[in-house]
Write a protein that holds these residues in place. Structure first.
Motif, PDB file in Angstrom:
ATOM      1  N   PHE A  63       3.317   9.011 -10.822  1.00  0.00           N
ATOM      2  CA  PHE A  63       4.346   8.299 -10.076  1.00  0.00           C
ATOM      3  C   PHE A  63       4.011   6.807  -9.971  1.00  0.00           C
ATOM      4  CE2 PHE A  63       6.934   7.199  -6.331  1.00  0.00           C
ATOM      5  CZ  PHE A  63       8.133   7.790  -6.690  1.00  0.00           C
ATOM      6  N   GLY A  64       2.745   6.506  -9.814  1.00  0.00           N
ATOM      7  CA  GLY A  64       2.330   5.109  -9.760  1.00  0.00           C
ATOM      8  C   GLY A  64       2.590   4.383 -11.066  1.00  0.00           C
ATOM      9  N   SER A  65       2.399   5.072 -12.200  1.00  0.00           N
ATOM     10  CA  SER A  65       2.679   4.444 -13.492  1.00  0.00           C
ATOM     11  C   SER A  65       4.169   4.144 -13.624  1.00  0.00           C
ATOM     12  CB  SER A  65       2.201   5.342 -14.630  1.00  0.00           C
ATOM     13  OG  SER A  65       3.037   6.481 -14.788  1.00  0.00           O
ATOM     14  N   PHE A  66       5.012   4.991 -13.052  1.00  0.00           N
ATOM     15  CA  PHE A  66       6.456   4.725 -13.037  1.00  0.00           C
ATOM     16  C   PHE A  66       6.755   3.436 -12.283  1.00  0.00           C
ATOM     17  CE2 PHE A  66       9.637   5.320  -9.582  1.00  0.00           C
ATOM     18  CZ  PHE A  66      10.775   4.930 -10.264  1.00  0.00           C
ATOM     19  N   ARG A  67       6.088   3.216 -11.184  1.00  0.00           N
ATOM     20  CA  ARG A  67       6.335   1.998 -10.399  1.00  0.00           C
ATOM     21  C   ARG A  67       5.905   0.759 -11.174  1.00  0.00           C
ATOM     22  NH1 ARG A  67       4.758   1.195  -4.881  1.00  0.00           N
ATOM     23  NH2 ARG A  67       6.895   0.440  -4.610  1.00  0.00           N
ATOM     24  N   LEU A  68       4.850   0.877 -11.969  1.00  0.00           N
ATOM     25  CA  LEU A  68       4.427  -0.253 -12.798  1.00  0.00           C
ATOM     26  C   LEU A  68       5.452  -0.531 -13.897  1.00  0.00           C
ATOM     27  CD1 LEU A  68       0.605   0.515 -13.169  1.00  0.00           C
ATOM     28  CD2 LEU A  68       1.679  -1.230 -11.729  1.00  0.00           C
ATOM     29  N   VAL A  69       5.934   0.548 -14.530  1.00  0.00           N
ATOM     30  CA  VAL A  69       6.945   0.385 -15.571  1.00  0.00           C
ATOM     31  C   VAL A  69       8.227  -0.200 -14.980  1.00  0.00           C
ATOM     32  CG1 VAL A  69       8.442   1.647 -17.177  1.00  0.00           C
ATOM     33  CG2 VAL A  69       6.002   2.180 -17.055  1.00  0.00           C
ATOM     34  N   HIS A  95       0.824  -1.226   0.000  1.00  0.00           N
ATOM     35  CA  HIS A  95       0.000   0.000   0.000  1.00  0.00           C
ATOM     36  C   HIS A  95       0.854   1.270   0.000  1.00  0.00           C
ATOM     37  CE1 HIS A  95      -3.167  -2.843   0.823  1.00  0.00           C
ATOM     38  NE2 HIS A  95      -2.659  -3.152   2.006  1.00  0.00           N
ATOM     39  N   PHE A  96       1.970   1.203  -0.712  1.00  0.00           N
ATOM     40  CA  PHE A  96       2.844   2.375  -0.765  1.00  0.00           C
ATOM     41  C   PHE A  96       2.174   3.539  -1.491  1.00  0.00           C
ATOM     42  CE2 PHE A  96       6.383   4.781  -2.788  1.00  0.00           C
ATOM     43  CZ  PHE A  96       6.954   5.263  -1.621  1.00  0.00           C
ATOM     44  N   TRP A  97       1.168   3.251  -2.321  1.00  0.00           N
ATOM     45  CA  TRP A  97       0.470   4.331  -3.043  1.00  0.00           C
ATOM     46  C   TRP A  97       0.004   5.421  -2.087  1.00  0.00           C
ATOM     47  CZ3 TRP A  97      -4.183   6.850  -3.181  1.00  0.00           C
ATOM     48  CH2 TRP A  97      -4.446   7.608  -4.328  1.00  0.00           C
ATOM     49  N   TRP A  98      -0.488   5.011  -0.910  1.00  0.00           N
ATOM     50  CA  TRP A  98      -0.989   6.010   0.041  1.00  0.00           C
ATOM     51  C   TRP A  98       0.141   6.885   0.568  1.00  0.00           C
ATOM     52  CZ3 TRP A  98      -5.857   7.094   0.077  1.00  0.00           C
ATOM     53  CH2 TRP A  98      -6.788   6.116  -0.292  1.00  0.00           C
ATOM     54  N   TRP A  99       1.348   6.327   0.623  1.00  0.00           N
ATOM     55  CA  TRP A  99       2.473   7.119   1.093  1.00  0.00           C
ATOM     56  C   TRP A  99       2.837   8.201   0.083  1.00  0.00           C
ATOM     57  CZ3 TRP A  99       4.753   7.045   5.807  1.00  0.00           C
ATOM     58  CH2 TRP A  99       4.419   5.973   6.652  1.00  0.00           C
ATOM     59  N   HIS A 100       2.949   7.827  -1.199  1.00  0.00           N
ATOM     60  CA  HIS A 100       3.341   8.885  -2.141  1.00  0.00           C
ATOM     61  C   HIS A 100       2.174   9.830  -2.437  1.00  0.00           C
ATOM     62  CE1 HIS A 100       1.706   6.787  -5.743  1.00  0.00           C
ATOM     63  NE2 HIS A 100       2.346   5.712  -5.365  1.00  0.00           N
ATOM     64  N   TYR A 101       0.944   9.344  -2.359  1.00  0.00           N
ATOM     65  CA  TYR A 101      -0.180  10.260  -2.524  1.00  0.00           C
ATOM     66  C   TYR A 101      -0.217  11.254  -1.361  1.00  0.00           C
ATOM     67  CZ  TYR A 101      -4.930  12.082  -2.922  1.00  0.00           C
ATOM     68  OH  TYR A 101      -6.024  12.906  -3.025  1.00  0.00           O
TER      69      TYR A 101
END
Length: 537
Positions: A85-91, A42-48
């Protein structure tokens, strides 16, 4: 989170702090690397949350005008940052090495370009390149690469430093030979300091015809102005400010009044409007003067059906047709001959001036509220310049185009180059920043005019209702300015210039290349892993 928010907010909150953005992304990149190594869920919540904090610290002042609008702007803008930023993590899961980080920089700048060009819901206040708006000595090369060139510089600096840190931490640098180490450090130094050296070496020397400007700052509280102060009183008080200037030298002069200075101006009856007539009387005493002033202009249309989804229906005519009114936030230029030209603001504030995606929102407004009340306009109008007459000798006159950015338009760099491509020899900015009170908002807005001066290599004369009004040279230096929240007049000299900067002539090359790389790398990362040549085997 806190270190990222602090480093990235300082350039917007304090002068001469743009350099902190060159290291400001490092905490975010380090946080993301640690989350990947330790498989934090759930790192998405951290960068959001990190982006929300940055947006809130820098643009909280929007709440002075609208609390709901501020909450929406902060959360929605942070969400878009987080999606990028999330799309970068997917790439990153499908590619290795530096490629995902190249994708991150390209995707971020491509998103900023989208915000600055075609987005109907647009809030480009925190475009990374704006970090140098109060550190303009470092970015004289914006006349070549524009504000998104600054975004590129920030990404290159942060990613170069981050790469060195990673190489040191995982021991890879110990396996490099001497040439590789020297090259890595040299490239990082070039990324950090190369643009600074370029800025120092870049000199602007063009000179043009002189023009005197007289800027009136009437200082009306916008929350009390409407209906509280009669139009005649406002006009006379503003003209009394102009009279305080020195008119004895009889030089060509452009006087400026702020955005929405007057209201209820019918576009087909401008010469009969009370404010226009009072300005004509003033210019008969000062025939060397021309005046630009802001107005809410009403464009009447008579037809059976609405000419615009946001037009106001004023009722049926005798023949069954209806009178429709289209309201525009406009700028009007007039001189002592009674001639005038008008420009309607094109880049509009969502909600108060613009109904975005009208096919969706207008039916929704009609269903919920009974009519289109969200905004007054839709779409972009063709950019144009106002024309002032300038003495050409032997009783002759020439038309001098003036690019007049109305408030929010001065935030958009490539948009403002359109004035120069239309022939503008001077950029005027008329605005009303009093909605935000004595907060960082009006200071940030002023600083963006400095970037427009560099990008277009034009003098900028800026008039704010309550300040800050200023005269800015083509290098982005504020030569003179008014205090905040004080009725005053500012008088100075500018030059009318005709050359075109590289950025004006060729546009936003950094943004276009970034869009290409974003699409290319994004598409390549979607290939099946067996065919994905971007993944190191």
């Amino acid at each position: 989170m806190l270190s990222f928010a602090a480093l990235m907010s300082l350039p917007w909150l304090f002068p001469h702090m743009g350099w902190t953005a060159l290291i400001g992304l490092l905490p975010l990149l380090i946080m993301e690397r640690l989350s990947s190594e330790y498989k934090i869920k759930h790192f998405w919540w951290w960068h959001y949350g990190t982006f929300v904090l940055w947006n809130a610290v820098t643009t909280w002042w929007v709440g002075e005008a609208t609390v709901a609008g501020a909450i929406f702007a902060i959360l929605a803008n942070a969400l878009q940052m987080s999606v990028v930023f999330g799309s970068f993590r997917l790439v990153k899961r499908r590619t290795e090495g530096i490629l995902p980080y190249v994708y991150l920089a390209a995707a971020w700048i491509a998103w900023e370009r989208y915000y600055l060009t075609i987005a109907q819901i647009s809030w480009p206040w925190l475009v990374l390149g704006n970090a140098f708006a109060q550190t303009t000595g470092l970015v004289q090369w914006y006349s070549v690469l524009g504000t998104l060139g600054g975004s590129l510089w920030i990404w290159l600096s942060n990613l170069s430093l981050f790469g060195l840190m990673v190489a040191l931490s995982d021991g890879r640098m110990a396996r490099w030979n001497v040439k590789a180490r020297i090259s890595a450090f040299a490239l990082t130094l070039v990324a950090l300091f190369g643009p600074m050296v370029w800025s120092v070496c870049l000199r602007f020397q063009e000179e043009g015809k002189p023009l005197q400007v007289v800027i009136g700052q009437p200082n009306y509280d916008p929350y009390e102005k409407r209906g509280a102060v009669p139009r005649e009183v406002q006009d006379n008080e503003f003209l009394s400010l102009l009279e305080q200037a020195d008119w004895s030298q009889n030089r060509p002069t452009l006087a400026l009044a702020p955005e929405t200075f007057t209201r209820g101006v019918y576009t087909d009856a401008i010469p009969r409007h009370e404010t226009f007539l009072r300005f004509q009387e003033f210019m008969r005493r000062h025939p060397q003067a021309s005046i630009i002033y802001g107005a809410i202009a009403l464009e009447p249309r008579v037809s059976y059906s609405s000419p615009d989804p946001c037009a106001y229906d004023m009722g049926p005519e005798a023949d069954g047709r209806h009178l429709w009114l289209l309201a525009h936030n406009s700028a009007i230029l007039t001189d002592t001959t009674g001639r005038y030209s008008i420009y309607h603001k094109s880049k509009l504030v969502v909600g108060t001036e613009l109904t975005p995606y009208p096919a969706l929102f207008i039916p929704l407004e009609r269903f919920l509220l009974g009519g289109p009340v969200m905004g007054k306009d839709i779409g972009q109008k063709e950019i144009s310049c106002l024309e002032m007459k300038y003495p050409a000798g032997e009783g002759q006159e020439e038309a001098v185009p003036i690019g007049t950015a109305v408030c929010y338009e001065s935030v958009y760099g490539e948009f403002c180059t359109g004035y120069v491509r239309k022939g503008a020899q001077l950029i005027a900015v008329i605005t009303n920043d009093a909605w935000w009170g004595n907060t960082p908002g009006y200071k940030q807005h002023l600083s963006y005019s400095r970037l427009r001066a560099i990008e277009t290599r034009r003098w900028v004369a800026r008039c704010g209702n309550t300040g800050v009004s200023a005269i800015i040279d083509p290098c982005g230096r504020i030569l003179d300015r008014t205090p905040w929240w004080k009725p005053t007049v500012l008088q100075g000299s500018v030059q009318l210039l005709q050359g075109e900067s590289f950025f004006v002539r060729y546009g936003d090359m950094v943004g276009r290349v970034s869009v290409f790389l974003f699409v290319l790398l994004g598409a390549a990362s979607l290939l099946p892993r067996g065919k994905n040549n971007l993944r190191r085997r």
